[in-house]
Every structure is written in C-alpha cells, then in structure tokens.
Design an enzyme around this catalytic site. Structure first.
Site, PDB file in Angstrom:
ATOM      1  CE  LYS A 138      -3.398   2.565   2.656  1.00 18.35           C
ATOM      2  NZ  LYS A 138      -4.724   2.515   3.191  1.00 18.35           N
ATOM      3  CG  HIS A 282      -9.681 -27.412 -37.198  1.00 15.23           C
ATOM      4  ND1 HIS A 282      -9.842 -26.089 -36.869  1.00 15.23           N
ATOM      5  CD2 HIS A 282      -9.313 -27.442 -38.489  1.00 15.23           C
ATOM      6  CE1 HIS A 282      -9.591 -25.341 -37.926  1.00 15.23           C
ATOM      7  NE2 HIS A 282      -9.255 -26.122 -38.927  1.00 15.23           N
TER       8      HIS A 282
END
Ligand SMILES: NC(=O)c1ncn([C@@H]2O[C@H](COP(=O)(O)O)[C@@H](O)[C@H]2O)c1NC=O
Length: 522
Positions: A138, A282
């Site tokens: 912080k 695929h």
C-alpha cells in the site's frame, strides 16, 4: 525515491536470503529480522536486530505474534511525504522501514501433503507476513516489498548501480506482485476451507473457486482475428505441458496453435514404450502411430490422412532428431512441432523454414498429476476432474476373443479414441490409425467417416480394429465396420441393446472387448 536504509526480513523460504541480506548490508542497510530468519543471518555473520528487541515485545504464542506491532506497522505504513506522519513516528520513536522482504508460511505445500490435518493447515496460515506485505505494498511509493526470491538478484544489481535507490517503477512493480502474492495465498486458503467440512473432510468442490492464473502471453488474437486473447497458466505449474513449453523458433504462437499443441501433446504422452507421433488438426488427431523410430512413427501417422496433416500440429514422445525434423520440414506445411526435447540437429533442420514454431516442453512423469478440467459456458464454467484413467476391467464379450495382434491394436486405438472428439471412432492396424471419424452427432456416421478416410488415404481396412469412445446404441455401427473390413472392436459397453450389438459382432465373426469406461470428449 529515497535510499533504502532499513529492511525488515522475515522469510519462510530461506533460499537466497543470506546472499540478499549480505548484499543489503554491503549497501549499508540496517536489517530487522524475525526468529528463524534472524538466527540464520546471524549464524552467517550478519549483524541483524531481532524484531522483538526492536519493539521491546518478544515473539509470543508460538510465533503467532512476531511482527504484529505498531512499531513495525507504523514504520512500514508511515508516509514520508506527510509532515504529520513523520512527526508522529518520531514522537513515538518509530524508525521508517524502507524495504520489507517476506515470504509466507507454506500453506499450499502443507495442504498438498496426503495426510495433512485441518489443524496443520490452520497453523500454516500466515497472518503477520501478509499484514506486512499488504502494508508495504500500500505504501509502495516509500517502501519496496519483496516477496519473490527470484527478484533478489535484480534488485541487488539495481541498488548497487544507484547507491541504494530503487526506481519508482520498480517500487510499483514490486507492489503489484505483492498484492498478487497475497491474493493467491488467500485464494488457496479459501479454496481449501470451502471444500472441506469442519472435521477437515473433503466435501467435493470448493464453494468459491479462485483460479489466480498467471498470464504467460498476450496473444495476437483469439480463435478468430476479431477476438482478443491471452494465454494463462496455474502459478508454479511444473509438469511438462504446453504451458511449460519453450518456443525455440518460429512465428508467435496463436490461440489455436496452443489449443491444438495441447491436444497433440496430451495424446502422445500416453505412449511410453515406443516412439510415437500424433498429428492434430482442429483439436482432433488426424494421424497417430508408433514406430521403431520417431521418423517411422511420423511417416505412419502422416499416412493416415496426408490431406488433413497439411498445416497440422505434430507432437512426439521422445527427443526429436534432425532426420525426422528434416523429413517433416521438407514434406509438409506444419504449424507447430512439440516434443519433450529438440536436438540441436533438429533445430538446425527446422531453420530451413523459420516460421515453423518449434516447442520443447520437457520430460513428463510416468503418471499424470490429478488436475481439474474446465469447460466454458456462457456466464460460468463446468468443472470436473481431468479424464486421466484409461479403462476398467477388460472383458471379451464375443464368441471369438481378439488375437494378440488385434488386442494390441485395440488398446492402441482405445488410447487414440480418448483424444478424439465425440462421437469418436478410430480404425487402426499395426499401431497406426488408418481412419478417424470425429465429432459426429451419430456414431454410425463417425464409423462411415473413418472408413471413407481410410479409403481416401489408400489404406486397406481389412484386418483392422475399431475403437469407439462410448457404447454403440444400435448394431448399425458394427455392421458398418464389418462391411468396411474391421475384425475386432473395443468399446465401453453398457447400452440397452448390448445384446444386439454383441450378436452383430458374433454374426460377423468379430471379436469385441468391453472396457467398462467411457471417454466422451467435447
Ligand atoms: N505472526 C507474526 O507476527 C508474523 N510475522 C511474520 N511472520 C512470518 O514468519 C515467517 C518467518 O519466521 P522466522 O523468521 O521465524 O522463520 C515468515 O513466513 C513471515 O511471514 C509471522 N507469522 C505468522 O503469522
């Protein structure tokens, strides 16, 4: 940014900490430290101040309270740019702490131990560590917070170059990492606690599932060019997979490349006893084969369906040699080649086509680690255990039992079918796929497609075997396969019409094996 003058060091994972602290000392940094860490540093000849001596409040409650003291937290949280803060700290005799080096009690590895009790887990929840990490993060504009031992070296270099000052960007990046670290830590605790009852017994899946994935790569686009995308992995993932793979050459990996490379690699991982090759297009294998060498395995996998192999993704289960790479590169257009290791000769051969993506993923363990599988639905995900089993008890259900060769091929085809999208039908002979029918809405059509594929590639079906990922609901799939020349079948069994299906196989003189396990894959 001001010079780092005082650091608090309190680490569970003590790797590299002596070297880091030595470097800090050399730069004139004063070190405050907690019990075990202070002891280690002192043993290595570094003068450190014990946190308890500094606060005047010794550690208590078996270490549950060590750094939870205003002298520590005000020292971290005080803003050096606010005169009132500075005055208040001075008045209380609180020295500013400019760097916090903390890593937390090993909660994750504790709960991963097979017989970990709830009490052990709870005792390994770090309280003071995250409090300091969050406080320092912080106040990142004034405090540097270090939670990752892998950062020690770079930080020491930067500090040495600047005479003890870290760039504003470094402070910010450290704070971001620190909050991610505590978020991941709390997620692990939450995932654990919401998946057990008050006696510590597992109750299924956590009520809240926090994934905390780490971005490995931003991708150019997603499944289609108008979709943005990125590639994420579990933090600390180690088992060889597409997430651990290093790209040795080639164009940037695309979203579809990664998905297909995963499908190919996970399929080829199943084969341990012989060189194997899987070619995927695929998301479906269009050619899988074993061989005496990787080159032979590739040649045979390619033969299954040369048309579909164009632009495919190719995976191997052994170190890739130069000759095999050369054969591939000269023969076909290939998107990705992935193997546990890529030899120098193979890399050189790949250099003839610079765009081909070559990935080295490392060796994988004999048994895969349990993991979760996710399927996206709009607004959420479906979660299940990954399908890591192969089959239940194998039962011959026809009058004729498979020959030894048929049985070997049945098991090979079964392994491949597990990686083919449902409804999956695989025709195989001599450890080579000869036709793959994938993703059809009716099983009989998958069987037809497998036959068409074989015919198209000029491969005779006579004497080949068939695997089906789920039971045959009707005898038509068996009739179709018999007509194509299939002589043996492997499938889970369990249909209402199993008797009809077995009778059909008997009529055609086929051998059929039930696996007692289904492998839907969607
Ligand atoms: N309780 C506290 O005040 C406290 N302060 C720091 N720790 C943790 O204690 C560990 C280091 O302990 P030691 O230096 O005694 O080996 C670090 O993981 C740190 O995060 C604490 N322990 C747990 O909450």
């Amino acid at each position: 940014m001001s010079r780092i003058q005082r650091a608090l060091i309190s680490v569970s994972d003590k790797a590299g900490i002596v070297e880091f602290a030595t470097g800090l000392k050399r730069l004139g940094v004063e070190i405050l430290s907690t019990g075990g860490t202070a002891k280690l540093l002192a043993e290595r000849g570094l003068s450190v101040i014990e946190v308890g001596d500094y606060t005047g409040f010794p550690e208590m409650l078996d270490g549950r309270v060590k750094t939870l003291h205003p002298k520590i937290h005000a020292g971290i949280l005080g803003r050096r740019d606010l005169p009132e803060h500075v005055r208040a700290m001075e008045a209380a005799g609180i020295a500013p702490i400019d760097m916090v080096v903390v890593n937390l009690y090993p909660f994750g590895s504790t709960i991963a131990r097979p017989n970990c009790t709830l009490a052990e887990a709870i005792e390994n929840i770090d309280i003071g560590g995250p409090a300091m990490v969050r406080a320092a993060a912080k106040n990142y504009q004034h405090v540097a917070v270090v939670v990752d031992p892998r950062d020690y070296q770079a930080l020491l270099s930067e500090l040495t170059m600047t005479g003890g000052i870290l760039a504003a960007e470094t402070h910010f990046n450290l704070a971001r990492k620190a909050f991610s670290h505590t978020a991941e830590y709390d997620s692990t605790i939450s995932n654990y606690l919401t998946a057990i009852d008050s006696q510590g017994r597992r109750e299924g899946f956590p009520e809240r599932l926090n994934l905390n994935l780490v971005r490995l790569q931003s991708l150019r686009y997603g499944e289609n060019p108008h979709q943005q995308a990125a590639f994420y992995a579990y933090p600390g993932e180690k088992d060889a997979s597409v997430t651990t793979a290093r790209q040795l050459q080639g164009k940037e990996l695309s979203y579809n490349n990664i998905a297909d490379a995963d499908a190919a690699l996970e399929c080829v991982k199943q084969f341990r006893d012989a060189p194997a090759c899987v070619i995927v297009k695929h998301a479906n294998p269009c050619g899988v084969a074993l061989g005496a060498s990787l080159r032979e395995a590739y040649e045979r996998a390619y033969q299954t369906d040369p048309e579909s192999a164009f632009g495919g993704i190719i995976a191997f289960n052994r170190e890739l040699d130069g000759q095999t790479m050369k054969t591939i590169i000269e023969r076909q257009f290939v998107e990705v080649i992935i193997a546990p290791k890529i030899s120098a000769a193979a890399l050189e051969a790949a250099g003839a086509k610079k765009n081909v993506r070559v990935l080295e993923c490392g060796e994988w363990p004999a048994a895969p680690s349990p993991r979760l599988d996710f399927k996206k639905v709009t607004g959420g995900v479906l979660v299940q255990e990954a399908d890591l089993a192969l089959h239940g008890e194998l039962k011959v259900v026809t009058r004729r039992a498979p020959s030894e060769r048929e049985m070997a091929d049945l098991l090979f085809a079964w392994q491949v079918a597990k990686f083919v999208k449902s409804n999956a039908i695989v025709y195989a002979r001599d450890h080579m796929t000869i036709g793959v029918g994938a993703g059809q809405m009716s099983r009989v059509n998958s069987a037809r497609i497998a036959a068409i594929k074989a015919e198209h590639a000029g491969l005779a079906v006579a004497g080949a075997v068939m695997a089906s990922d789920a039971f045959f609901p009707f005898r038509d799939g068996i009739d179709q396969a018999a007509q194509a020349g299939i002589t043996a079948v492997i499938q889970p069994g369990g249909s209402l019409r199993d008797e009809d299906v077995i009778a059909a196989a008997d009529e055609h003189g086929m051998a059929m094996v039930f696996t007692g396990m289904r492998h839907f894959r969607h």
